[in-house]
Write a protein that holds these residues in place. Structure first.
Motif, PDB file in Angstrom:
ATOM      1  N   LEU A   1      52.777  -7.589  57.221  1.00 23.86           N
ATOM      2  CA  LEU A   1      53.915  -6.872  57.811  1.00 23.86           C
ATOM      3  C   LEU A   1      53.509  -6.250  59.145  1.00 23.86           C
TER       4      LEU A   1
ATOM      5  N   ASN B   1      48.090   2.767  52.865  1.00 25.66           N
ATOM      6  CA  ASN B   1      48.570   4.048  52.332  1.00 25.66           C
ATOM      7  C   ASN B   1      50.050   4.252  52.638  1.00 25.66           C
ATOM      8  N   LEU B   2      50.503   3.664  53.742  1.00 27.63           N
ATOM      9  CA  LEU B   2      51.922   3.771  54.104  1.00 27.63           C
ATOM     10  C   LEU B   2      52.742   2.655  53.457  1.00 27.63           C
ATOM     11  N   GLY B   3      52.064   1.783  52.725  1.00 32.27           N
ATOM     12  CA  GLY B   3      52.756   0.679  52.055  1.00 32.27           C
ATOM     13  C   GLY B   3      53.000  -0.497  52.990  1.00 32.27           C
ATOM     14  N   ILE B   4      52.338  -0.502  54.136  1.00 30.67           N
ATOM     15  CA  ILE B   4      52.553  -1.591  55.102  1.00 30.67           C
ATOM     16  C   ILE B   4      51.370  -2.556  55.042  1.00 30.67           C
ATOM     17  N   SER B   5      51.645  -3.778  54.565  1.00 30.30           N
ATOM     18  CA  SER B   5      50.576  -4.775  54.418  1.00 30.30           C
ATOM     19  C   SER B   5      50.151  -5.292  55.791  1.00 30.30           C
TER      20      SER B   5
END
Lengths: 120, 182
Positions: free
Chosen positions: B168, B161-165
Motif C-alpha cells: 500500500l 503500526n499504522l496498518g499500512i502494508s
C-alpha cells in the motif's frame, strides 16, 4: 466472473441514488478489485487513498477503544467519501455528492458491502 | 557474505553502495587497529549527544546502558559477519527505535558522526595511504549499509503500526508521483 458480479453490485448501488457519484471495491493493499467510477477519477488514486484511510480508521478505532471499525466517513466541501469494510479483505468506497441524504446511502452501502463480502 | 536473493531493494543498494566481499577482508584486517579506539569514540559520541537538550531528554538515566549497547554494536561491525544475522541485528535496531520513539534524525546524526570520527581514526593510525583509502571506503560503505537497513525497518515498522502494508505504501508513493507528473 467474480469481478463482473461485484461490478453488478456496484452498479445497483450507484443507480439506487442519484447522489452516489462512484463506488469501488478495493483490497486492503489498495488494489482496485472492481469499480464504477467516473471517467475523470483515477482508479489507482481512489484505491490507494481508500485503503490508507481505512487502515488509519482501523488503527484509530483500536487505539481509542471503539471496537471493530464499521465505517469511515470523510466530508469535504464537494461531498463525502464513505469507506466500509466488505469482509476482512476488502473495502467498499462510495463517493457521494454534498447534498446527499446520508441515512439511505449508508443503508444501501452497508447492504452492498455485505453482498460483496459474500462474493469474495 | 549476504543472503539477498529475495531482497531486490537491498541488492540495488549494495550494487550502488559497493560494499563487497573484499571490503569484509579489509575490515577484518584493520579491526585490531580500530577496535581499541571504539570506546573513546563512543564516549565522545555520547558527550556530544548530551550537549543537545532534545537528545539529552532521550538519554536521561540510561546513559551507561546506551553506551554499552552502542559500543557492542560498533564492535560487532568489525566481526566480519555480514550475513543474515547482521541484517537482522540492524533491522532490530530500526524496530526498537520505533517502539522507544527514537526518530530517524538520531540515526542520521549518529552515522554522520561515526563517518567523520572513524575516518579520522583510520587516517591517524593507518599510515599507508592506499590501505587507509581502502579502509575508509569499506567502513563508510558498511555504515551506509547499516543506516539503510535500520531506516528501512524503522519505516516498515512505523507503517505496519499504522496498518499500512509495504504494498500500500508503494501505491501511495506511486499515486503521488503520478499527480506530480500530470
Amino acid at each position: 466472473m467474480r469481478e463482473e458480479m461485484i461490478k453488478s453490485v456496484l452498479s445497483d448501488l450507484n443507480s439506487g441514488s442519484a447522489d452516489i457519484e462512484a463506488s469501488a471495491v478495493i483490497s486492503l493493499d489498495g488494489l482496485t478489485m472492481a469499480s464504477m467510477l467516473q471517467a475523470n477519477m483515477d482508479e489507482d488514486r481512489v484505491g490507494a487513498m481508500a485503503a490508507a484511510m481505512l487502515s488509519l480508521g482501523d488503527r484509530t478505532a483500536i487505539e481509542l477503544a471503539r471496537g471493530a471499525l464499521d465505517q469511515v466517513m470523510i466530508k469535504g466541501s464537494n461531498g463525502y467519501v464513505l469507506l466500509i469494510h466488505a469482509g476482512s479483505e476488502a473495502v467498499l468506497s462510495v463517493i457521494v455528492r454534498d447534498k446527499a441524504k446520508l441515512g439511505l446511502i449508508f443503508l444501501d452501502a452497508t447492504r452492498a458491502a455485505n453482498a460483496i463480502a459474500n462474493l469474495l | 557474505m549476504m543472503t539477498t536473493a529475495n531482497d531486490v531493494n537491498l541488492n540495488t543498494f549494495l550494487h550502488v553502495c559497493g560494499f563487497r566481499l573484499e571490503d569484509r577482508e579489509t575490515i577484518l584486517r584493520i579491526a585490531p587497529i580500530i577496535l581499541p579506539h571504539l570506546g573513546r569514540v563512543t564516549d565522545r559520541f555520547y558527550d556530544l549527544l548530551l550537549q543537545d537538550e532534545r537528545i539529552a531528554e532521550y538519554l536521561e538515566g540510561r546513559i551507561d546502558l546506551l553506551k554499552k549497547t552502542h559500543l557492542g554494536w560498533l564492535e560487532s561491525l568489525f566481526s566480519g559477519d555480514y550475513g543474515a544475522d547482521f541484517i537482522q541485528r540492524q533491522e532490530k535496531i530500526g524496530e526498537v527505535h520505533v517502539n522507544v520513539r527514537v526518530p530517524p534524525l538520531f540515526v542520521a546524526a549518529s552515522m554522520s558522526f561515526l563517518r567523520a570520527e572513524l575516518s579520522s581514526v583510520i587516517s591517524q593510525y593507518i599510515l599507508d595511504r592506499e590501505e587507509a583509502g581502502q579502509s575508509t571506503r569499506a567502513l563508510l560503505g558498511l555504515l551506509d549499509l547499516c543506516q539503510y537497513l535500520i531506516d528501512r525497518k524503522y519505516n516498515e515498522t512505523l507503517m505496519n503500526n499504522l496498518g499500512i502494508s509495504q504494498t500500500l505504501l508503494v501505491r501511495l508513493q506511486t499515486t503521488g508521483k503520478k499527480r506530480a507528473a500530470s
